[in-house]
Write a protein that holds these residues in place. Structure first.
Motif, PDB file in Angstrom:
ATOM      1  N   ILE A  44     106.949 -46.194 -15.253  1.00 14.77           N
ATOM      2  CA  ILE A  44     107.368 -47.556 -15.570  1.00 14.77           C
ATOM      3  C   ILE A  44     106.619 -48.505 -14.637  1.00 14.77           C
ATOM      4  O   ILE A  44     106.773 -48.438 -13.410  1.00 14.77           O
ATOM      5  N   GLU A  45     105.811 -49.374 -15.209  1.00  6.96           N
ATOM      6  CA  GLU A  45     105.064 -50.368 -14.426  1.00  6.96           C
ATOM      7  C   GLU A  45     105.776 -51.714 -14.537  1.00  6.96           C
ATOM      8  O   GLU A  45     105.836 -52.307 -15.615  1.00  6.96           O
ATOM      9  N   GLY A  46     106.341 -52.153 -13.429  1.00  3.02           N
ATOM     10  CA  GLY A  46     107.011 -53.435 -13.388  1.00  3.02           C
ATOM     11  C   GLY A  46     106.277 -54.415 -12.485  1.00  3.02           C
ATOM     12  O   GLY A  46     105.039 -54.396 -12.396  1.00  3.02           O
ATOM     13  N   LYS A  47     107.034 -55.216 -11.768  1.00  9.06           N
ATOM     14  CA  LYS A  47     106.478 -56.161 -10.812  1.00  9.06           C
ATOM     15  C   LYS A  47     107.354 -56.143  -9.575  1.00  9.06           C
ATOM     16  O   LYS A  47     108.549 -56.433  -9.650  1.00  9.06           O
ATOM     17  N   GLY A  48     106.794 -55.719  -8.458  1.00  8.56           N
ATOM     18  CA  GLY A  48     107.571 -55.596  -7.240  1.00  8.56           C
ATOM     19  C   GLY A  48     107.828 -56.927  -6.554  1.00  8.56           C
ATOM     20  O   GLY A  48     107.281 -57.964  -6.938  1.00  8.56           O
ATOM     21  N   ASN A  98     110.370 -46.956  -1.049  1.00 13.05           N
ATOM     22  CA  ASN A  98     110.851 -46.312   0.180  1.00 13.05           C
ATOM     23  C   ASN A  98     111.331 -47.321   1.214  1.00 13.05           C
ATOM     24  O   ASN A  98     111.262 -47.071   2.417  1.00 13.05           O
ATOM     25  N   SER A  99     111.803 -48.464   0.729  1.00 14.35           N
ATOM     26  CA  SER A  99     112.280 -49.493   1.648  1.00 14.35           C
ATOM     27  C   SER A  99     113.631 -50.002   1.182  1.00 14.35           C
ATOM     28  O   SER A  99     113.954 -49.962  -0.002  1.00 14.35           O
ATOM     29  N   TYR A 100     114.418 -50.513   2.146  1.00 18.45           N
ATOM     30  CA  TYR A 100     115.738 -51.040   1.811  1.00 18.45           C
ATOM     31  C   TYR A 100     115.662 -52.318   0.986  1.00 18.45           C
ATOM     32  O   TYR A 100     116.486 -52.547   0.098  1.00 18.45           O
ATOM     33  N   ASN A 101     114.708 -53.156   1.284  1.00 21.97           N
ATOM     34  CA  ASN A 101     114.729 -54.504   0.692  1.00 21.97           C
ATOM     35  C   ASN A 101     113.457 -54.860  -0.066  1.00 21.97           C
ATOM     36  O   ASN A 101     113.133 -56.034  -0.230  1.00 21.97           O
ATOM     37  N   VAL A 102     112.737 -53.842  -0.522  1.00 21.13           N
ATOM     38  CA  VAL A 102     111.535 -54.090  -1.312  1.00 21.13           C
ATOM     39  C   VAL A 102     111.693 -53.424  -2.676  1.00 21.13           C
ATOM     40  O   VAL A 102     111.890 -52.208  -2.756  1.00 21.13           O
ATOM     41  N   ILE A 103     111.638 -54.219  -3.720  1.00 20.33           N
ATOM     42  CA  ILE A 103     111.662 -53.672  -5.072  1.00 20.33           C
ATOM     43  C   ILE A 103     110.250 -53.193  -5.404  1.00 20.33           C
ATOM     44  O   ILE A 103     109.295 -53.986  -5.326  1.00 20.33           O
ATOM     45  N   PRO A 104     110.086 -51.924  -5.743  1.00 19.90           N
ATOM     46  CA  PRO A 104     108.734 -51.407  -5.991  1.00 19.90           C
ATOM     47  C   PRO A 104     108.185 -51.894  -7.332  1.00 19.90           C
ATOM     48  O   PRO A 104     108.937 -52.402  -8.178  1.00 19.90           O
ATOM     49  N   ASP A 105     106.885 -51.732  -7.505  1.00 18.22           N
ATOM     50  CA  ASP A 105     106.290 -52.148  -8.770  1.00 18.22           C
ATOM     51  C   ASP A 105     106.160 -50.988  -9.762  1.00 18.22           C
ATOM     52  O   ASP A 105     105.766 -51.194 -10.901  1.00 18.22           O
ATOM     53  N   LYS A 106     106.534 -49.782  -9.321  1.00 13.88           N
ATOM     54  CA  LYS A 106     106.351 -48.626 -10.199  1.00 13.88           C
ATOM     55  C   LYS A 106     107.416 -47.573  -9.926  1.00 13.88           C
ATOM     56  O   LYS A 106     107.827 -47.359  -8.791  1.00 13.88           O
ATOM     57  N   VAL A 107     107.845 -46.900 -10.989  1.00 14.43           N
ATOM     58  CA  VAL A 107     108.744 -45.749 -10.909  1.00 14.43           C
ATOM     59  C   VAL A 107     108.157 -44.634 -11.764  1.00 14.43           C
ATOM     60  O   VAL A 107     107.656 -44.881 -12.864  1.00 14.43           O
ATOM     61  N   THR A 108     108.213 -43.406 -11.254  1.00 16.33           N
ATOM     62  CA  THR A 108     107.823 -42.255 -12.064  1.00 16.33           C
ATOM     63  C   THR A 108     109.039 -41.354 -12.246  1.00 16.33           C
ATOM     64  O   THR A 108     109.878 -41.229 -11.347  1.00 16.33           O
ATOM     65  N   ALA A 158     109.441 -52.548 -22.593  1.00 17.74           N
ATOM     66  CA  ALA A 158     108.901 -53.807 -23.091  1.00 17.74           C
ATOM     67  C   ALA A 158     109.967 -54.902 -23.129  1.00 17.74           C
ATOM     68  O   ALA A 158     109.684 -56.082 -22.855  1.00 17.74           O
ATOM     69  N   SER A 159     111.195 -54.538 -23.437  1.00 18.71           N
ATOM     70  CA  SER A 159     112.267 -55.536 -23.521  1.00 18.71           C
ATOM     71  C   SER A 159     112.554 -56.185 -22.167  1.00 18.71           C
ATOM     72  O   SER A 159     113.090 -57.292 -22.107  1.00 18.71           O
ATOM     73  N   PHE A 160     112.204 -55.498 -21.085  1.00 18.81           N
ATOM     74  CA  PHE A 160     112.396 -56.051 -19.745  1.00 18.81           C
ATOM     75  C   PHE A 160     111.104 -56.617 -19.163  1.00 18.81           C
ATOM     76  O   PHE A 160     111.068 -57.031 -18.003  1.00 18.81           O
ATOM     77  N   GLY A 161     110.041 -56.620 -19.961  1.00 14.53           N
ATOM     78  CA  GLY A 161     108.778 -57.162 -19.479  1.00 14.53           C
ATOM     79  C   GLY A 161     107.949 -56.178 -18.685  1.00 14.53           C
ATOM     80  O   GLY A 161     107.029 -56.581 -17.956  1.00 14.53           O
ATOM     81  N   ALA A 162     108.252 -54.897 -18.812  1.00  4.94           N
ATOM     82  CA  ALA A 162     107.496 -53.862 -18.105  1.00  4.94           C
ATOM     83  C   ALA A 162     106.686 -53.038 -19.103  1.00  4.94           C
ATOM     84  O   ALA A 162     106.821 -53.192 -20.322  1.00  4.94           O
ATOM     85  N   LYS A 163     105.841 -52.179 -18.575  1.00  9.90           N
ATOM     86  CA  LYS A 163     105.088 -51.259 -19.414  1.00  9.90           C
ATOM     87  C   LYS A 163     105.600 -49.837 -19.173  1.00  9.90           C
ATOM     88  O   LYS A 163     105.722 -49.406 -18.024  1.00  9.90           O
TER      89      LYS A 163
END
Length: 385
Positions: A191-195, A243-253, A282-287
Motif C-alpha cells: 500500500i503506497e500512501g503519503k507519510g 518504526n516510529s511513535y509519531n511518524v505515519i509511514p508512506d508504505k505498508v507491506t 484507491a478510495s482513500f487516495g492510495a495505490k
C-alpha cells in the motif's frame, strides 16, 4: 495390525531399512540428488528402467505389464523439511537442520518396496506401471506441477498415491471422496500512501489505517461472497509498517494466504482479494499493489477412483479398516495430478504412541507397523486399479 496377502517379512524388513536410510540422509526440496541416485540404483537392481527425459532430481520409471491394457501411475514424494530433528531414535537425521518430518522417507521406501515386489513377480502384474519418485512437494515451484508439464501422465489411465498420516488411527486407511484437501496460494500487498507527522494525519494518506480496512474487507469475502457450503479461509501472516511513535509511514507491506476447498472458491477468492486491494486503496487516495503467488489447487479425489480404492482396501485388509475422512484445509501438490487424471490420494493411518507428534514437528516419526499396509496397498493398486 494390518493383515497382508502378497508381501512377506523379508520385504517388510527391507523396506523399513530403506526408510531408515532415507530418514538419516534427508534432502530439502529440489536438492534430492543423493536420494534420487539411491532410488535409481535400486531400480537398476530390480531391472526397472528409468525414463531420462524428466527433470532431475525427479525419478520416473516404467514397469511393463503382461497385458498393458491399462497404465497406472503410483507416486511418492522425496523431499524433507528445514527442521532440526529432536529425539534419540537410532536412525535420527545426520544432516543438521534438515529432517523427514512429514513421512516422505516412508513414501519413497514404500514405493521402492512395491517396485521390488513387482520385479520379483512380473507375471502377476498385468497393468503397465509408472513409478513416480517426485521432488519438491514441500516447496514452490511444485515438483508435481513440473512433472505434469513434462508429460509424466501421458498415457496414464489413473494415478494413486499414499500418505502415512499421524492424525488417522493406526489400523485405518481412508480418504475424503471428492474435495479432500484445500488449495494453497499466497499473496503480497504493498500500500503506497503519503507519510507525515502523527499530529497532522489530515496531511497524510495513512497506509496503516488503510491496511486495517483491507484486513476487515478480506474476511467479508468468506462471509458474504464465498458459497457457505464451500470452505475457505484467508489469513494474514505478516504486516510491516513504520518504526516510529509519531511518524505515519508512506508504505505498508502485507503477506497472507488463501485456502479453498473448491476450484470455484479458489478462483473467487483470488479475484476478490485483488479487486478489494485496488478499490479500497484507491478510495482513500492510495495505490494498492497486489501480487498473487500461485501454490497448489484443491485436491479432488475422483469418485470413480475412490470406489475402486475403497473396494481394494476392504478386500485386502478386511471390513472396518476403511474410513471415510473429513476434508482438511491442508494442501498437497498431488492435486496437480488429480487435476489432469482420474485418481485418488489415500491416507494410511499410523496414529499411536510412536507417532503421537503431528507432521512438521521436530519429534515427528512414522509408526513403522503401518508400513506393511502401505506396501501391500501400493501393490494391490498396481494390480487391480
Amino acid at each position: 495390525m494390518f493383515q497382508t496377502k502378497l508381501i512377506d517379512s523379508e520385504l517388510i524388513e527391507w523396506t523399513i531399512a530403506q526408510r531408515r536410510h532415507f530418514h538419516m540422509h534427508p534432502e530439502l526440496s529440489g536438492q534430492e540428488y543423493n536420494t534420487a541416485a539411491y532410488v535409481k540404483e535400486k531400480l537398476a537392481e530390480f531391472g526397472i528402467p528409468v525414463n531420462p527425459r524428466f527433470s532431475a532430481p525427479n525419478v520416473v520409471a516404467y514397469f511393463k505389464g503382461t497385458e498393458g491394457k491399462k497404465t497406472i501411475a503410483l507416486r511418492a514424494d522425496m523431499d524433507a523439511l528445514p527442521l532440526h530433528e529432536e529425539g534419540d531414535k537410532p536412525y535420527i537425521s545426520t544432516v543438521p537442520g534438515v529432517m523427514h518430518g512429514c513421512g516422505h522417507d516412508g513414501h519413497t521406501a514404500t514405493l521402492l518396496g512395491a517396485a521390488k515386489w513387482m520385479s520379483a513377480n512380473p507375471q502377476l502384474v498385468k497393468n503397465n506401471i509408472v513409478l513416480i519418485f517426485q521432488s519438491s512437494e514441500e516447496a514452490s515451484p511444485s515438483g508435481a506441477k513440473q512433472l505434469v508439464k513434462e508429460g509424466v501422465l501421458d498415457g496414464v489411465d489413473a494415478i494413486y498415491g499414499i500418505h502415512y498420516m499421524s492424525s488417522v488411527p493406526l489400523g485405518q486407511i481412508g480418504f475424503a471422496t471428492g474435495y479432500g484437501m484445500a488449495s494453497s496460494d499466497d499473496f503480497d500487498i504493498t500500500i503506497e500512501g503519503k507519510g507525515g507527522h502523527g499530529g497532522n494525519p489530515h496531511e497524510t494518506v495513512d497506509p496503516i489505517y488503510i491496511a486495517t480496512h483491507l484486513i476487515q474487507a478480506f474476511q467479508s469475502i468468506i462471509s458474504r461472497n464465498l458459497n457457505p457450503l464451500h470452505a475457505g479461509v484467508i489469513s494474514f501472516g505478516g504486516l510491516q509498517a513504520g518504526n516510529s511513535y509519531n511518524v505515519i509511514p508512506d508504505k505498508v507491506t502485507m503477506q497472507g494466504t488463501i485456502r479453498a476447498l473448491t476450484f470455484e472458491g479458489a478462483e473467487l477468492m483470488h479475484e476478490k482479494t485483488a479487486q478489494l486491494t485496488e478499490s479500497i486503496c484507491a478510495s482513500f487516495g492510495a495505490k494498492g499493489h497486489y501480487h498473487f503467488i500461485e501454490g497448489t489447487p484443491p485436491l479432488y479425489n475422483h469418485p470413480e477412483a475412490c470406489e475402486v480404492a475403497k473396494g481394494i482396501i476392504e478386500q485386502t485388509f478386511g471390513e472396518g479398516v476403511f474410513a471415510e475422512l473429513e476434508p482438511v484445509l491442508g494442501a498437497e501438490d498431488y492435486s496437480f495430478y488429480l487435476k489432469e487424471k482420474l485418481g485418488c490420494f489415500i491416507n494410511v493411518g499410523m496414529q499411536s504412541d510412536k507417532s503421537q507428534y503431528p507432521h512438521h514437528h521436530p519429534k515427528f516419526d512414522i509408526d513403522e507397523t503401518a508400513i506393511p499396509a502401505g506396501i501391500e496397498l501400493m501393490i494391490q493398486l498396481a494390480l487391480n486399479a
